[in-house]
Design a protein around this motif. Structure first.
Motif, PDB file in Angstrom:
ATOM      1  N   LEU A 433       0.850  -1.191   0.000  1.00 18.65           N
ATOM      2  CA  LEU A 433       0.000   0.000   0.000  1.00 18.65           C
ATOM      3  C   LEU A 433       0.884   1.239   0.000  1.00 18.65           C
ATOM      4  CD1 LEU A 433      -3.010   0.989   0.321  1.00 18.65           C
ATOM      5  CD2 LEU A 433      -2.544   1.114   2.761  1.00 18.65           C
ATOM      6  N   VAL A 434       0.691   2.119  -1.003  1.00 13.92           N
ATOM      7  CA  VAL A 434       1.526   3.317  -1.119  1.00 13.92           C
ATOM      8  C   VAL A 434       0.648   4.554  -1.271  1.00 13.92           C
ATOM      9  CG1 VAL A 434       3.413   2.026  -2.184  1.00 13.92           C
ATOM     10  CG2 VAL A 434       1.728   3.156  -3.647  1.00 13.92           C
ATOM     11  N   ASN A 435       1.229   5.708  -0.926  1.00 16.63           N
ATOM     12  CA  ASN A 435       0.569   6.996  -1.126  1.00 16.63           C
ATOM     13  C   ASN A 435       1.133   7.650  -2.378  1.00 16.63           C
ATOM     14  OD1 ASN A 435      -0.916   6.779   1.304  1.00 16.63           O
ATOM     15  ND2 ASN A 435       0.864   7.485   2.470  1.00 16.63           N
ATOM     16  N   ALA A 436       0.262   8.293  -3.149  1.00 15.25           N
ATOM     17  CA  ALA A 436       0.700   8.893  -4.408  1.00 15.25           C
ATOM     18  C   ALA A 436      -0.173  10.090  -4.752  1.00 15.25           C
ATOM     19  CB  ALA A 436       0.641   7.847  -5.522  1.00 15.25           C
ATOM     20  N   VAL A 437       0.271  10.830  -5.765  1.00 13.57           N
ATOM     21  CA  VAL A 437      -0.495  11.966  -6.286  1.00 13.57           C
ATOM     22  C   VAL A 437      -0.747  11.715  -7.764  1.00 13.57           C
ATOM     23  CG1 VAL A 437      -0.504  14.446  -6.750  1.00 13.57           C
ATOM     24  CG2 VAL A 437       0.509  13.581  -4.644  1.00 13.57           C
ATOM     25  N   MET A 438      -2.001  11.861  -8.199  1.00 15.61           N
ATOM     26  CA  MET A 438      -2.344  11.670  -9.601  1.00 15.61           C
ATOM     27  C   MET A 438      -1.763  12.799 -10.445  1.00 15.61           C
ATOM     28  SD  MET A 438      -4.057   8.888  -9.882  1.00 15.61           S
ATOM     29  CE  MET A 438      -5.413   7.848  -9.330  1.00 15.61           C
ATOM     30  N   THR A 439      -1.060  12.446 -11.538  1.00 16.64           N
ATOM     31  CA  THR A 439      -0.397  13.475 -12.347  1.00 16.64           C
ATOM     32  C   THR A 439      -0.835  13.496 -13.805  1.00 16.64           C
ATOM     33  OG1 THR A 439       1.444  11.955 -12.815  1.00 16.64           O
ATOM     34  CG2 THR A 439       1.663  13.414 -10.893  1.00 16.64           C
ATOM     35  N   GLY A 440      -1.483  12.453 -14.285  1.00 19.60           N
ATOM     36  CA  GLY A 440      -1.854  12.426 -15.703  1.00 19.60           C
ATOM     37  C   GLY A 440      -2.407  11.071 -16.095  1.00 19.60           C
ATOM     38  N   PHE A 441      -2.237  10.743 -17.371  1.00 18.66           N
ATOM     39  CA  PHE A 441      -2.769   9.488 -17.898  1.00 18.66           C
ATOM     40  C   PHE A 441      -1.673   8.673 -18.581  1.00 18.66           C
ATOM     41  CE2 PHE A 441      -6.473  12.126 -17.457  1.00 18.66           C
ATOM     42  CZ  PHE A 441      -7.474  11.240 -17.079  1.00 18.66           C
ATOM     43  N   LEU A 442      -1.633   7.387 -18.261  1.00 22.58           N
ATOM     44  CA  LEU A 442      -0.759   6.459 -18.969  1.00 22.58           C
ATOM     45  C   LEU A 442      -1.460   5.917 -20.202  1.00 22.58           C
ATOM     46  CD1 LEU A 442       1.001   4.238 -16.284  1.00 22.58           C
ATOM     47  CD2 LEU A 442       2.103   5.539 -18.109  1.00 22.58           C
ATOM     48  N   ALA A 443      -2.739   5.644 -20.059  1.00 22.87           N
ATOM     49  CA  ALA A 443      -3.566   5.122 -21.138  1.00 22.87           C
ATOM     50  C   ALA A 443      -4.984   5.598 -20.872  1.00 22.87           C
ATOM     51  CB  ALA A 443      -3.490   3.598 -21.184  1.00 22.87           C
TER      52      ALA A 443
END
Length: 454
Positions: A433-443
């Protein structure tokens, strides 16, 4: 040692039951091999919810027979329950009904003991009490999960009899699993590293109604599960809109392990169609339930919950005006994802004999229209998460556009990719389980995120 290849079709309940069957086979000395390899035994866990599901089930059974003409081919599940006549014409050796899946190993052993050579033979293994008004839950225990998210079956059967649905006829009456059995299974799975569980059933919303006068049986179960140490997430599979009340949602928002992701089956945005479907709610009532969920989660946690749904197009008698009402509803609703199904005539159901059956080209056209609306709705939902903090449970590594990524899902069930290089040599593995910030789209349906910490 006999080799066994398994293939699953259909719902999350089927997925859970196949996991238990695979577990039981392994514990009894069978060797599990991929379905595209030559095996001694092929087992297809069938589905019959639509004509397409029927076709896929039969296709896989025929493929198994072609792969090894001398293999024992076994059909289990809903297709077996739906049509004895069709089963007789399939290239199979064994037909095992839904509530005999846990007896797969002894049934196989008895079959091998009773014969000396391979020959076509159908052995009916359906229980007699499936359709009784009161029937007991067929116990299964999963001791190991083969997935990052473990599907956990807590309920079976359905009493609703929607006019289009064959499931009550092949799964029987609604019946719930005792909480003690569920807790025993979950405790073992979590101790073995399972971080997220998906509670599933044929009609999850009916949990506890068959053995308790307490309408809070489902909520009380969720509270017990929430207290299991080491469990990070509890995800709920499909719910009926009528389950959603202020009291129910106010209980859920106090349980942070419950994922803010709700699948509420709509089926139609038109009231006259809903009435013919025997869905027992109006489109306005459904919309009210959606807004109730969104407001509660936004007030408590600062963001709305994700809501996904199912819609059937081309139901008997659905006029252009009625379909236009559904189009308008799904545009307004802002679903995170829409699963679109073309109405499929199912034997024994009330809708199968309704007048004004819709032609296939019309169903296809309406399906494409809703798919287009659904894609745009999903894009808008994903865009709303750009720049937001999320938690992700890692599931698999994948190379995308020449770079290695860890893919996983947020609590809202958004598929997310985090560059493997971001872990800077730290040990990453499925279930982390990790914390992250959404930055864009891969697909199109995969968002890219930047790792914050773990």
């Amino acid at each position: 040692m006999k080799s066994v290849a398994l293939h699953n079709l259909g719902c999350k309940v089927n997925s859970y039951e196949l996991d238990v069957m695979q577990q039981n086979l392994l514990q009894n000395g069978f060797l599990i091999v991929p379905f595209d390899q030559v095996a001694d035994i092929y087992i297809v866990n069938t589905c019959t919810v639509t004509n397409i599901a029927d076709h896929k089930s039969k296709k896989m059974l025929n493929r198994a027979r072609q792969k090894n003409p001398r293999a024992v081919v076994v059909a289990v599940g809903c297709l077996v329950e739906a049509s004895e006549e069709e089963i007789e014409n399939l290239p199979i050796d064994l037909a095992i009904g839904n509530n005999r899946k846990n007896e797969l190993v002894p049934i196989l052993r008895a079959f091998f003991k009773e014969r000396k050579k391979i020959y076509p033979k159908v052995v009916e293994a359906k229980a007699d009490n499936l359709y009784l008004e009161k029937s007991t839950y067929e116990e299964m225990q999963l001791k190991k999960s083969w997935h990052t998210r473990a599907f956990i079956k807590i309920q079976d059967g359905c009493n609703q009899f929607c006019s289009y649905c064959i499931i009550p006829y092949v799964r029987g009456r609604a019946r719930s699993r005792p909480a003690l059995s569920i807790m025993k299974e979950l405790t073992v799975l979590v101790k073995k590293g399972c971080r997220e569980i998906v509670l599933t059933g044929i009609n999850l919303s009916a949990y506890g109604l068959d053995f308790s006068d307490d309408n809070n049986a489902f909520v009380n179960l969720l509270k017990e599960i929430h207290n299991i140490p080491g469990l990070s997430r509890i995800r709920l599979s499909s719910l009926e809109p009528r389950l959603i009340t202020h009291e129910f949602i106010n209980e859920l928002i106090l349980l942070p392990k419950i994922c803010p992701h709700f699948h509420l089956s709509l089926q139609s945005g038109c009231d006259s169609v809903l009435e013919r479907m025997n869905r027992r709610y109006t489109s306005a009532e459904y919309y009210e339930k959606m807004e109730m969920i969104r407001a509660a989660y936004k007030n408590k946690h600062g963001r709305e919950a994700a809501i996904t749904t199912d819609v059937i197009v081309g139901f008997p008698g659905e006029t252009e005006a009625e379909f236009a009402e559904t189009e308008d509803f799904v545009r307004r609703a802002g679903f995170a994802k829409i699963h679109v199904f073309r109405y499929s005539k199912r034997k024994e159901t009330k809708a199968s004999s309704m007048p004004d059956q819709i032609a296939a080209p019309t169903k296809k056209e309406r399906s494409l229209k809703l798919h287009k609306i659904g894609k745009e709705s999903a894009k808008q939902f994903l865009r709303s998460y750009l720049g937001k903090d999320v938690t992700v449970i890692l599931e698999e590594e994948k190379i995308m556009y020449g770079e290695a990524y860890w893919l996983g899902y947020t609590a809202e069930y958004i598929r997310t990719g985090i560059a493997k290089s971001a872990f800077a040599g730290m040990q990453a593995s499925p279930g982390l389980l990790v914390n992250a910030v959404m930055t864009g789209f891969l697909a199109a349906e995969i968002m890219k995120a930047q790792l914050v910490n773990w």
